[in-house]
Design a protein around this motif. Sequence first.
Motif, short mmCIF file in Angstrom:
data_model
loop_
_atom_site.label_atom_id
_atom_site.label_comp_id
_atom_site.label_asym_id
_atom_site.label_seq_id
_atom_site.Cartn_x
_atom_site.Cartn_y
_atom_site.Cartn_z
N ASP A 1 1.52 6.09 4.48
CA ASP A 1 0.55 7.05 5.01
C ASP A 1 0.87 8.49 4.63
O ASP A 1 -0.01 9.27 4.30
CB ASP A 1 0.49 6.92 6.54
CG ASP A 1 -0.24 5.65 6.92
OD1 ASP A 1 -0.96 5.12 6.04
OD2 ASP A 1 -0.08 5.18 8.07
N ASP B 1 -7.75 5.87 -2.66
CA ASP B 1 -6.76 6.93 -2.49
C ASP B 1 -7.19 8.23 -3.15
O ASP B 1 -6.53 9.26 -3.02
CB ASP B 1 -5.42 6.46 -3.08
CG ASP B 1 -4.28 7.39 -2.70
OD1 ASP B 1 -4.22 7.78 -1.52
OD2 ASP B 1 -3.48 7.74 -3.58
N ASP C 1 0.83 -1.20 0.00
CA ASP C 1 0.00 0.00 0.00
C ASP C 1 0.86 1.25 0.00
O ASP C 1 2.05 1.22 0.31
CB ASP C 1 -0.94 -0.01 1.21
CG ASP C 1 -2.18 0.83 0.92
OD1 ASP C 1 -2.27 1.37 -0.20
OD2 ASP C 1 -3.04 0.93 1.80
N ILE C 2 0.20 2.33 -0.34
CA ILE C 2 0.84 3.64 -0.33
C ILE C 2 1.23 3.98 1.11
O ILE C 2 0.46 3.70 2.04
CB ILE C 2 -0.17 4.68 -0.85
CG1 ILE C 2 -0.59 4.31 -2.27
CG2 ILE C 2 0.39 6.07 -0.77
CD1 ILE C 2 -1.76 5.12 -2.75
N SER D 1 -0.56 9.31 1.30
CA SER D 1 -1.86 8.84 0.88
C SER D 1 -2.87 9.99 0.84
O SER D 1 -2.66 11.05 1.42
CB SER D 1 -2.36 7.72 1.80
OG SER D 1 -2.69 8.28 3.04
N TYR E 1 0.19 10.73 -3.93
CA TYR E 1 1.14 9.70 -4.31
C TYR E 1 1.47 9.78 -5.80
O TYR E 1 2.61 9.58 -6.22
CB TYR E 1 0.58 8.31 -3.98
CG TYR E 1 1.55 7.19 -4.20
CD1 TYR E 1 2.61 6.99 -3.33
CD2 TYR E 1 1.42 6.33 -5.29
CE1 TYR E 1 3.51 5.96 -3.52
CE2 TYR E 1 2.31 5.30 -5.49
CZ TYR E 1 3.37 5.12 -4.60
OH TYR E 1 4.25 4.11 -4.81
#
Lengths: 228, 249, 306, 327, 356
Positions: free
Chosen positions: C126, E206, C123-124, C129, C143
Motif C-alpha cells: 500500500d 496502479d 500486489d504492490i 501504490s 512503485y
Amino acid sequence: MSFLSVKSLTASYGVSQALFGVDLDINPGEVVALMGRNGMGKSTTVKAICRMIAAGGTLEFAGQNLHALPSHKAARLGLGLVPEGRRCFRDLTVAENLLATSRPGDWDMGRVTQLFPRLGERHSQLSASLSGGEQQMLAIGRALMTNPRLLILDEATEGLAPIIRQEIWSAINRLKQDTDMAILVIDKTLAELEQVCDRAVMLERGKTVWSGAMTALTPDITERYVGV
Amino acid sequence: MTETILATHGITKSFGALKASNDISIDLRPGEIHAIIGPNGAGKSTLIGQICGSLTPDAGRVELMGQDVTSLSTDQRARAGLGRTFQISALAMEDTVLENAILGAMGASGRSWRFWSAALGDRSLRTRAEAALERVGLAENVTKRCADLSHGQRRQLEVAVALTLAPKAFVMDEPMAGLGAEGSKNLTGFLDSLRQEAPILLVEHDMDAVFALADRISVLVYGEVIATGSVDQIRSDPRVREAYLGESA
Amino acid sequence: MSTILIIEQVLNGLQSGVMLFLMAAGLTLIFGVMGLINLAHGSLYMVGAFAAAAVAGATGSFVLALIAALAAAALAGAVIEVAVIRRLYDSDHLDQVLATFALILIFSEGTRWVFGSFPLFLDIPDALSGPVTLPGGIQYPLYRLALIGVGLLVAFGLWLLIERTRIGIQIRAGENDREMIAALGVDISKLYTLVFALGAALAGLAGALVGAIQSVQVGMGEPVLILAFVVIVIGGIGSIKGAFIGALLVGLTDTLVGIFLPEVLKLFMDAAPATSAGSSIASMSIYILMSLVLIWRPSGLFGARA
Amino acid sequence: MSRETLFNAALLLGLIAVPAWAVMTDEPFTITLATRAVILALAAAGLNIALGIGGLVSLGHAVFFGIGGYAMGILAHHAQSYTPLMEWPLVIEGTKFMPVIWLLAVVVSAVAAFLIGLMSLRTTGAYFIMITLAFGQMFYYFAISWSTYGGEDGMSIYIRNDFPGLNTLVPIQFYGLCLAILVVVLIFTARLRRSPFGLALNAARQVPARVEAVGMDPMRLKLVAFVISGVITGLAGALFADLNRFVSPTMFSWQFSGEIMILVILGGVGRLFGPVAGAVTFVALEHFLGGITEFWHIFLGLILLAVVLFARGGITGLVAGKEATHD
Amino acid sequence: DVKVGMITTLSGGGASLGIDTRDGFMLAMEGANRDDVEVVIEDDQRKPDIAVQLADKMIQSEKVDVLTGIVWSNLAMAVVPAATAQGLFYLSTNAAPAQLAGKGCNSNYFSVSYQNDNLHEGAGAYATQAGFKNTFILAPNYPAGIDSLTGFKRFYEGELAGEVYTKLGQTDYAAEIAQIRASGADSVFFFLPGGMGISFLKQYADSGVDLPVVGPAFSFDQGILQAVGEAAVGVKNSSTWSKDLDNEANAAFVAAFQQKYDRLPSIYAAQGYDTANLLLSAIDKADVNDDAAFAAALKEADFASVRGEFSFAANNHPIQNVYVREVIKEGDVFTNKIVGTALEDHANAYVDACKM
Ligand SMILES: Nc1ncnc2c1ncn2[C@@H]1O[C@H](COP(=O)(O)OP(=O)(O)OP(=O)(O)O)[C@@H](O)[C@H]1O
Ligand SMILES: Nc1ncnc2c1ncn2[C@@H]1O[C@H](COP(=O)(O)OP(=O)(O)OP(=O)(O)O)[C@@H](O)[C@H]1O
Ligand SMILES: [Mg+2]
Ligand SMILES: [Mg+2]
C-alpha cells in the motif's frame, strides 16, 4: 623428516602414467634443482606436489600429509607456485593479479615492484597484453605475494632477457641468504643453476635416477640425463 | 643493393600512449639468420605480429620477395611464403601430432577445400608432414595427441608445422623457449642447416643460440632498433650490454 | 504527440531498462563473472516470485515477502550449485546448457506441482501504490520509481563488489584459471557457491519486485531470461557497467520503437498497415539492436575480451 | 571394431527394424514417432557439423529449420489453393513435388546461413550464441506477423507432398525416405570429418591463429561449415513440415533452436551418431514419460541431468567411452 | 462404442486452461456414467507439432472417432483440418478460429464454445450500449489479436482514441498506459490473454488512469482473477457463460464441479462440460461411424447447455447470448456477476462464407 618429503611418487594422465617413482626432499633454506630432459616428468612432479593432479606415494610438507588436502589448503601451508607457461589471470590487471592471491607477510606490492620495476610501470595493464617476459615476472611476483615457505619455479626464466635472468638468479640468491625459504627450481641452463642450487635431482622417464650435491654433478651425469 | 627476401620499412605501431614499434626498418637476406634481440617488452613480438599480419602497423610497409604485403591478411601472407612459429605454442591440442603437421601441409598445398577424401589418406600430404616431423625429432610421437606432449615436445612440433609450409622465409618467435639444454642444442644445429632452405628472422632470448647462429643481430629497445651488426659488434656494444646482455657476454 | 508524452515515454524506457538490469544483474554475476551459462536463472527468478507471493499471501507483509524471495532463491541457488553446477565448471559450455535446461524443466514443473497451475497473486504494498506527480505534471507510479531506486542500488553494490573488492578480483581470476587460483591458495569452490547464491538471490529479488506488477506464473522466467541475456551481451559479458548500459539501451529501444515507429510509418503509408508493420518491427527491435551492436563490436560495448 | 562403431551400427539397425516391429505389434503410430526422431536427428546432424566440428554454438538453427518448413508450407499452400506464388517478373506456381520443395529449402537455407554466418562469425563464444539467437528471434517475430502465410496460426497442408515412385501417405514409405536421407547425410558427415576440410575446421575451432599461420582463413572455413550445417537443418525442416502437414512460427522459436542443441548434446557433441542417439532418446522419453504422470517434465529433467553429470560425452560417451576415436 | 481423444494443454504455462477443460469434460462424462464411451487424454504442451503428433497417434493407434480439447487456435489450425479430412469428428471446447468458420468449415467440425470473435463482438456491442464515444483498443500482434480488434470494431459505433498492437508475451505496459492517458480516450478495450492480461490490469490499476475498461472473459476468468486481485474489481467483461447464469443445468454444473474439484469452474470448464453433453446426446441418436447421421445428430444440439438457449448456426458454430459481466468480490474470492446482455442469439460473421 624433511620439510618437503616426496617418496615413490606416481601419477598418471588418464591412462598414461607419467611418474613412476620420484624421490625428492627439500629443507628450509635449501635450493634444489629438478632436472631432466623434456617430458621426463618435472612439471608433473610439481603439479602433484601442488595437488593439481592425483598422485600416489608419500607426499608430505611441513609435517602434513598433502594427499589429504585439496589444492588450496596445500597452498596455504606455504607452497608458492610459478607454473610452466605462466598462467597469469588474463582479464585481470597486473595489480589485480598480484593482489588476487596475496597473503600477509614480508612480500608485498612494494617489494615485488622493487624486484621487477617493469611490473610497477604496467600495474593497470591487463595481463593478457603484457609481453611474454613481463608475464613471467608477473607470475613470479604473484607467487611471492603469497609469502610461500617453499617457492616452486617451473621454467621461471623462460623467455626472459639475459639481464633479467641474472636479476632473478641474484634475487633467488638473496632469498636464500636473507630468508629460510626453500626453493625448488626447474630450469634448463646448467650454468645458472650451478650458481644458486645446493642440490640437484635428476629425473628420467618419471623416476628419480640421480640426486646429490650440485658440486657432485659431473659432466658425465649431465651428459647422460640432460644431454650437455 | 643486395636482394632481400623480407623487409620492413618504417613500421610504427602504438598501443595507446605506448610506442611498441617506432619506425622499424629491418631486412632478411637469402641464406641468413637475422636475430632480433631486446629486453622483454621491447616490441619484438609486436614486430613479428605486424610482419605476419596479425597486427596492422599504424605506418610503414612490409615486403616479401619485393612485393608489398602490408594489406594482405595473415593467411594470404602465409600462402605467399611466410612460415611462423608462435612464442606460446598454438597447436590443435585435441588432434594428433601427425594431424597438426598435416594441417600445415594442407595449408601449403591449398588442399583445404576437399570434403570427401580422407586427409590422412592423402599420400603427398602425409609424406610432407612426416618428413617435417622426422626432421625435428618427433617421428616416434606421430600418433600422440598434442595434449599429451610435454612442453618441449610442443615446441618441436611448432617448428615442424612451419617446416611443412616450405616457406620462403621463416619467422620464429622464441623457438627455444621451453626446450631443455639438449633440445636447444639440437634445435640450434637444426636451424643452422635450415638457413639454406630459407632465411630465418629469429627472435630469441637464448644467447648461446643467438651467438652461435646469427649472421646479423638487431637490437630492439623501447620499440626502436638501437643497433644492427655482426655478433661481435653487438656483443661489444655498450648500449646493448647495458640494456640487455648484462654481464653474460 | 506532446512533449510531455515523449518525456514520459523516455522515462518509461529508462524505468523498464532499470527493471531489466535488476533481472540481468544476477545473471551478469553468474554468467559474466563465473563464466557459467545458467539457463535456469529464469527459474530462480520464478522461485523468488512464488516465494514472495506465498509469504505475502500468508502474512500480508511485503517486506517479509521480499526476504522470503531472497532466501528461497539463494537457497535454491546454493543447492543447485553444490549438487549440479559445481561439477560443470571444467566441462564446456554445452554441458552447462543441457544441465541448466534440465533444471528449468524440474523447477517449472516442480513449482506447478507445489503451487498448482493457476497464476498467483502478489500486489504492490500500500505504501508504494498509486501514482505521484512529477515536475512537469507527469503522473508516474511510485512503485516504479522505487524499482528504479533499487535497481540503481544493486548496480552500484555489484560494481563495488566485482571491481573494487578482493573477492571480486578472486572471482574474476577464477574465471580465467580455476586450477591456478586454487593452487595459489584460494578456496574457489566455496567462493563460487557464495557467488552463485548471491546471483540467485538477486534473481529472486527481481522476481518478487517485478512479480508485484506482473503475473506470477509458471514459465514467467523464460522470456525474462532471454532479455537478460540480450542485455548482458550488448553490454559485454563480465561488465556490470555494460549490463547497466545495455539494460537501459534495451529498455529505451523496446519502449520507444514500439510507440513511435508506427507513428513514423503512418507518415508514409496507411494507418492499418503502418500499425501492423510498425509493431512487427518493434517486436524485433531489441534483437536488431543486439546484432548491430555485436556486428559493430563483437564483444559487446564494454566486453573485455576480443 | 570400436565400441562406438558397434553402438552406431546397433542404432542404425534399430531404426531399420522399427517398421517391422510396428507392423508386428500393430502399432502404426510407432512409425510416425520414429519418423519424427529421424527428422529431428537430421536437424541435429546439421547442427552437429557446425557445433561438433566447428565449435559454432548456434542457438539460431531453428531459422533454417523454419525456412525449410516454410519452403514446404508456402509452395504447397499455393499448389493447394491454385494461386501462383509470384506473378511478376515471372510466374511461379506452387508445387507439391518434394524434390522441388527440398531444392527451395536448401537454397534459401544456404543463403540465410551465408548471410547470418557472415554477420555472426565476427563474434565468438557466448556472443556468437546470442547473435544467432537474435537472428532466430527476428525470423520468429517476422513469421508471427506474416499474415499472408497464417501468422502465428501457421499453415495446414491437407495432403502430404509427393515423391516420385513413393506413396508418401503410407507411413512406412515416408519413414524410409527420411531414413535414407539421414543415412546419406551421416555418410557425408563421416567423410567430411576426416577430409582435409574437416581437419582444418576442427583446428580452426581449437586454434584459429595456427590455421591462419598455415595459410587458411578460419573465418571462411567456419562460414562454409555453417552453410553446410544450415542446409541440412533446412532440409530437415522441410521434412518435418511434411510429417506434420503443418508449419508454424514455433519452428523458428528459440526453444526449438534449444531443443536441436539439446539433442546434439544429449547424444554426444561431435560424435557421428550423437544426433541420432540424442533424438531417439529424447523422442522416446517424451513419448513414454508423458503417459506416466502429468508432471513428467520433472523426470525428463532428472534424466537429462543424470546424463550430463554421469555421462561426459552424452549418451554415446556413456556407451562408447570418453574419447572420440582416432585412427 | 465411441472412442474420444482429448488433446489439451496439461503442462507448462497454459496448463490451467487445459486442466479446466479436461475437468469439465470428464465431470459430464463421469456424471453420465456410461461404458460405451472411452476417453483418452494427452498433453500437447502447447506446441503445435506435438499436437499434430498426438492427433496422429490417436487416429493411427488409438483409432478414436472424435477428437476434442484443444485450447489454442494455432494448435487447432494444426490439427483440425487434417483430422476432419480423415473423416474424424472434431468438437472444439474452445479455439474457434475464423478460417474454420468460413471457407474452411467442415461438416465434421463443430465449435461448442463460440466463434473466436464472439466475445470481442459482445464487448463492442456493450461499449456502444454503454455510450462510449472514444475507446482506446489494444491487443497483441498476432492473428487472434488482430481478429479481436476487428471483432470489437464490428459492433462498436464510436470513435477510436487509439489502436495499438503490443508484442506477444509482453509483460510491461507502462508505455501503452501512458499512451492511453494522453489519448483523451473515454474507455479502454483490451484483449490480452493469460499473464499479459494480469500484468496489464495490475499496472493499469496502479497508474492512476481510471477510465472504464472492457475486455473479453479470458482475462477475468475464474482461474486468473485471483491473481489480478482488487485491480479487476468493477471491470466489465463479455462472456457467453457465467457461474451465476440462471438455469438448471448451470446450477447443477457449478455445484457438482465445486464439489468434485473444490474450486469454482471457469468458462473452459463450462465449455468442456457442454461439449461432453453434446457428444453424449449425439451418441444416443446416431452411430458415430455414419458420418452424415452423426453430424446431423450433433447439429440438433439436443442437450441442456449450461449457457441456456443453445443451437448451431449453418457453419456449426453456436447461436447464443453474449453477456456482460462485472468483476465482484464475494467474501475472499473474486468472481463475476452478470449485469446485462450485449448480444442476443448471436451467431457469427462467417456463416455466409461457409459452403458446406
Ligand atoms: N596434460 C597432460 N595429459 C597427458 N599427458 C601429459 C600431460 N602433460 C604431460 N604429459 C605427459 O607426461 C609426461 C611428463 O610431462 P611433464 O610435463 O611432467 O614433463 P617435463 O619434464 O616438465 O618436460 P618439459 O621440460 O618439456 O616441460 C610427458 O611424457 C608428457 O607427454
Ligand atoms: N594489445 C596491447 N595493448 C597494450 N599494450 C600492449 C599490447 N600488446 C603489447 N603491448 C605492450 O607492448 C610492449 C611490447 O610487447 P611485445 O609483446 O612486442 O614485447 P616483446 O619484445 O615480444 O617481449 P618478450 O621478449 O617479453 O616477449 C609491451 O610493453 C606490452 O606490454
Ligand atoms: Mg615441464
Ligand atoms: Mg615476445
